[in-house]
Write an enzyme that holds these catalytic residues in place. Structure first.
Site, short mmCIF file in Angstrom:
data_model
loop_
_atom_site.label_atom_id
_atom_site.label_comp_id
_atom_site.label_asym_id
_atom_site.label_seq_id
_atom_site.Cartn_x
_atom_site.Cartn_y
_atom_site.Cartn_z
N VAL A 168 34.43 59.36 32.97
CA VAL A 168 34.52 60.25 31.80
C VAL A 168 33.76 59.65 30.63
O VAL A 168 33.04 60.35 29.90
CB VAL A 168 35.99 60.51 31.43
N ASP A 169 33.87 58.34 30.44
CA ASP A 169 33.10 57.68 29.39
C ASP A 169 31.60 57.82 29.65
O ASP A 169 30.82 58.09 28.73
CB ASP A 169 33.47 56.19 29.31
#
Length: 401
Positions: A168-169
Site C-alpha cells: 500500500v505504501d
C-alpha cells in the site's frame, strides 16, 4: 544526458516509505530533492532493523537515494520559517504529516501558495483530508486489512494474510509520483500549481481492480482463493514431480496447446473445460487432472516444454535466485553506491528505462546527521535566502553547517 525532471526542485517532508518512495522516483528522474528531517533524524526507518550495514538500516537505504538532506526543527517558528522560505522557490512540496498538522503550522497549501502560486503541494495521509477518518493516522498493515486486500489474500483454510511487502505504501508512492508529474505538466499550460490529496486507503481500494469489479457487478463477496485467479483457470501454482511451478493460461488457444503438450488433448474438447467460464466453474476437478499429469515429470522438464510452446509459465524464486538471475542483472536492477557510513551499498535499481534521459544513481541516501555540502550551497535560487542566515542562527535552528 540530463534527467527528465532536471530543474524541478522538491521539498520532501516525508518519512517512512510512501512519501520517500515517491520522492526517490522523482530524484531518480533528475529532480533536486531535499529531504527535510528533524535534528537527529526523524525518519523512523533509520532505526528499523536488522539488518544494518555499519549501523545504517537496510530499510532506510531502500527509499532515500539521490536526495540532498537538511535538518530543520519544525517545532520552532524559526524552523517553520526556513520551510516557508524554501517553499517560495520550490516546484513541489510533499509531506505525510497527519491531517491538520500543516494547517496548524501555517505550512498548508493555502498559506504557501500566496508566495508561490506555481507550487505543487502533495499531501499523503492514511485516509485523505476529507471523510470521517481524515484525522486518523494510516499504516500500511492496517490499511491492507481495512481496504479488503487481506480478505482476498490467503486460502480458505488460512487466516487472512498481508502482502509480503508494504504494497500500500509502494502504490501510494507511485500514485503520488504520477500525480505530481501530471500537476507539473498541467502547470506548463496554466502557469498554476495545485494541491494533491493522496490517501493510502484510496490507493489500496483502487488496487483491488478486477476483484473489486467482480464484487460491484455481482454483489458476491470475494473469498480467499490462495494462489488461484478469481477469473481465469488454469492460472495458479501447480505441483510437478519435484516442486511447484506457475502456469498462467489466459485464453482458450493456450489451454488447447497446454493439453496437447501434456498429452491430454481430450480435456480441451470436454464441455466442462472447453471455455474459461466452464473452467472457472470446474477449477478443482481440472486442477486435479493437470497435477496428475504434471507429477509424472520434473518442473524443469515442464517449464522447458511449455516455454517452447508459448505457454506462460515460470518458477517461484527466492531472493538469492532473483538477484542472481541473468535477466535482472542485464536490466541493471541492482546498483551500487558508496555511502560514508555504510560503505559500498547494493540497492535495487530503477525500473524506469528512458532512451534519452535515463535514470541515475548519483547520491547515497542522506546520513543520520545532515550536512550542507559545498555543492548543495551552489544550488542558487532555492537556497538564496537560506544561505543569508547567520552561522549562529543555523545552530539555533538545529541545522548543521
Amino acid at each position: 544526458m540530463s534527467g527528465a525532471l532536471e530543474g524541478i526542485k522538491v521539498l520532501d517532508l516525508t518519512r517512512v516509505l510512501a512519501g520517500p518512495y515517491c520522492t526517490m522516483i522523482l530524484a531518480d528522474l533528475g529532480a533536486d530533492v531535499i529531504k527535510v528531517e528533524a535534528p537527529g533524524g526523524s525518519d523512523e526507518t533509520r532505526g528499523w532493523g536488522p539488518p544494518f550495514q555499519n549501523g545504517v538500516s537496510a530499510y532506510y537505504l531502500c527509499a532515500n537515494r539521490n536526495k540532498r538532506s537538511l535538518t530543520v526543527d519544525l517545532k520552532t517558528e524559526e524552523g517553520r520559517d526556513i520551510v516557508r522560505e524554501l517553499a517560495k522557490e520550490a516546484d513541489v512540496l510533499i509531506h505525510n504529516f497527519k491531517s491538520g498538522s500543516m494547517e496548524k503550522w501555517l505550512l498548508d497549501y493555502d498559506s504557501l501558495k500566496e508566495n508561490n502560486p506555481k507550487l505543487v503541494f502533495c499531501s499523503i495521509t492514511g485516509f485523505g483530508e476529507s471523510g470521517p477518518y481524515r484525522h486518523l493516522p494510516g499504516y500500511d498493515y492496517i490499511i491492507q486489512g481495512m481496504s479488503g486486500l487481506m480478505s482476498i489474500t490467503g486460502d480458505q483454510d488460512s487466516s487472512p494474510f498481508k502482502i509480503g511487502v508494504a504494497m500500500v505504501d509502494i502504490l501510494t508512492g507511485l500514485y503520488s509520483a504520477i500525480s505530481i508529474e501530471a500537476a507539473l505538466l498541467e502547470r506548463e499550460r496554466s502557469g498554476k500549481g495545485q494541491k494533491i490529496d493522496m490517501s493510502l486507503m484510496d490507493a489500496a481500494v483502487s488496487s483491488l481492480a478486477n476483484v473489486a469489479s467482480n464484487y460491484l457487478i455481482s454483489g458476491n463477496v470475494p473469498q480467499r482463493l490462495g494462489n488461484d485467479h478469481p477469473n481465469i483457470v488454469p492460472y495458479s501454482i501447480f505441483k510437478a514431480m519435484d516442486g511447484e511451478i506457475i502456469i498462467a493460461v489466459g485464453n482458450n488457444r493456450q489451454f488447447t496447446t497446454l493439453c496437447e503438450v501434456m498429452k491430454i488433448p481430450e480435456i480441451a474438447k470436454d464441455e466442462k473445460y472447453r471455455t474459461n467460464e466452464a473452467r472457472v466453474e470446474n477449477r478443482i476437478e481440472l486442477t486435479n487432472i493437470l497435477e496428475n499429469q504434471l507429477q509424472l515429470k520434473s518442473s524443469e522438464f515442464w517449464m522447458e516444454l511449455f516455454s517452447k510452446n508459448n505457454i506462460p509459465c515460470g518458477p517461484i524464486q527466492t531472493m538469492d535466485q532473483v538477484f542472481n538471475h541473468p535477466q535482472v542483472i542485464e536490466r541493471d536492477m541492482v546498483v551500487q553506491v558508496n555511502h560514508p557510513e555504510a560503505g559500498s551499498v547494493k540497492l535495487v535499481g530503477s525500473p524506469i528505462k528512458l532512451s534519452r534521459t535515463a535514470t541515475k544513481v548519483e547520491r547515497h541516501p542522506p546520513m543520520q546527521e545532515s550536512i550542507l555540502s559545498r555543492s548543495f550551497k551552489k544550488q542558487g535560487t532555492l537556497l538564496k535566502r537560506f544561505h543569508n542566515l547567520s552561522r549562529k542562527k543555523l545552530s539555533t535552528l538545529g541545522l548543521i553547517h
